[in-house]
Design an enzyme around this catalytic site. Structure first.
Site, PDB file in Angstrom:
ATOM      1  N   HIS A  56       0.839  -1.192   0.000  1.00  0.00           N
ATOM      2  CA  HIS A  56       0.000   0.000   0.000  1.00  0.00           C
ATOM      3  C   HIS A  56       0.878   1.247   0.000  1.00  0.00           C
ATOM      4  O   HIS A  56       2.030   1.217   0.444  1.00  0.00           O
ATOM      5  CB  HIS A  56      -0.893   0.020   1.240  1.00  0.00           C
ATOM      6  CG  HIS A  56      -1.973  -1.004   1.217  1.00  0.00           C
ATOM      7  ND1 HIS A  56      -3.000  -1.007   2.135  1.00  0.00           N
ATOM      8  CD2 HIS A  56      -2.201  -2.071   0.404  1.00  0.00           C
ATOM      9  CE1 HIS A  56      -3.806  -2.021   1.893  1.00  0.00           C
ATOM     10  NE2 HIS A  56      -3.342  -2.690   0.850  1.00  0.00           N
ATOM     11  N   GLU A  58       0.884   3.854   1.868  1.00  0.00           N
ATOM     12  CA  GLU A  58       1.373   4.234   3.190  1.00  0.00           C
ATOM     13  C   GLU A  58       2.585   3.404   3.599  1.00  0.00           C
ATOM     14  O   GLU A  58       3.570   3.924   4.132  1.00  0.00           O
ATOM     15  CB  GLU A  58       0.288   4.059   4.267  1.00  0.00           C
ATOM     16  CG  GLU A  58      -0.961   4.859   4.031  1.00  0.00           C
ATOM     17  CD  GLU A  58      -2.048   4.065   3.313  1.00  0.00           C
ATOM     18  OE1 GLU A  58      -1.754   3.433   2.275  1.00  0.00           O
ATOM     19  OE2 GLU A  58      -3.195   4.083   3.781  1.00  0.00           O
ATOM     20  N   CYS A  86      -6.168   1.678   5.877  1.00  0.00           N
ATOM     21  CA  CYS A  86      -6.793   0.424   6.302  1.00  0.00           C
ATOM     22  C   CYS A  86      -6.209   0.039   7.663  1.00  0.00           C
ATOM     23  O   CYS A  86      -5.261   0.666   8.137  1.00  0.00           O
ATOM     24  CB  CYS A  86      -6.518  -0.663   5.258  1.00  0.00           C
ATOM     25  SG  CYS A  86      -4.792  -1.230   5.246  1.00  0.00           S
ATOM     26  N   CYS A  89      -2.358  -0.496   7.570  1.00  0.00           N
ATOM     27  CA  CYS A  89      -1.565   0.724   7.474  1.00  0.00           C
ATOM     28  C   CYS A  89      -1.672   1.558   8.744  1.00  0.00           C
ATOM     29  O   CYS A  89      -0.690   2.176   9.171  1.00  0.00           O
ATOM     30  CB  CYS A  89      -1.988   1.530   6.250  1.00  0.00           C
ATOM     31  SG  CYS A  89      -1.584   0.676   4.702  1.00  0.00           S
TER      32      CYS A  89
END
Length: 153
Positions: A56, A58, A86, A89
Site C-alpha cells: 500500500h 502508506e 486500512c 496501514c
C-alpha cells in the site's frame, strides 16, 4: 522565516502520486510524508506491480521515510494519504509513532476507523493527530473514476 505550506498543498502532492498509480493500473492511492516542511517520501500503491497485498502507498512511504531519516520513528512527520488508511496501514502508523495523519477520502468499507473499538487499544498511536476530509472530493473522484473504468473493462 518561511511560512509552512498547508495541508491542501501536500494533499495535492499525494493526489499526484495517486494519479501515477491510476496510470499504472493500480488502485489510485497516493501518500507523501513531510518533515519540517520538506517532502521526505513519496509513494503510491504498488500491489499489482509487486504482486504484494501489503504494498500500500502508506507502507511504501513509511519505509522510504525511515530510510531517509535513518530511524524507524516518524513522530516529527506528517503522513498525507488520499484514502483513509486500512487497519494494516494504521497499525504500521502506530508503530512508526507518526506525529500526524492527514487523509482525503473516507473508506466506509475498509478504513481503520471501522475497526477501532473504544474498549480496546486504538489502531493509531495515542499521540498521533488525525485530520480527515482534506480535498475529499478530489480524492474520492479519482477512486470512483478508476473503479468505473474497471467495470467497463
Amino acid at each position: 522565516m518561511e511560512e509552512p505550506l498547508n495541508d491542501e498543498h501536500y494533499m495535492r502532492l499525494a493526489l499526484a502520486e495517486a494519479q501515477h498509480a491510476f496510470e499504472q493500473d493500480e488502485v489510485p492511492v497516493g501518500a507523501i510524508i513531510v518533515a519540517r516542511n520538506q517532502v521526505i517520501a513519496r509513494a503510491h500503491n504498488l500491489c499489482e506491480r509487486l504482486n504484494d497485498f501489503t504494498a500500500h502507498a502508506e507502507m511504501q512511504a513509511f519505509t522510504a521515510a525511515s530510510e531517509y531519516l535513518g530511524g524507524k520513528h516518524l513522530d516529527q512527520c506528517t503522513l498525507y494519504v488520499t484514502l483513509e488508511p486500512c487497519p494494516m496501514c494504521a497499525g504500521a502508523a502506530f508503530w512508526t509513532r507518526i506525529g500526524r495523519i492527514v487523509f482525503g477520502a473516507s473508506d466506509t468499507k475498509r478504513g481503520y476507523r471501522l475497526w477501532e473499538n473504544p474498549k480496546q487499544a486504538e489502531l493509531t498511536h495515542p499521540k498521533t493527530n488525525v485530520v480527515h476530509g482534506v480535498l475529499e472530493e478530489e480524492c474520492s473522484q479519482l477512486l470512483k473514476d478508476f473503479f468505473a473504468q474497471k467495470r467497463k473493462d
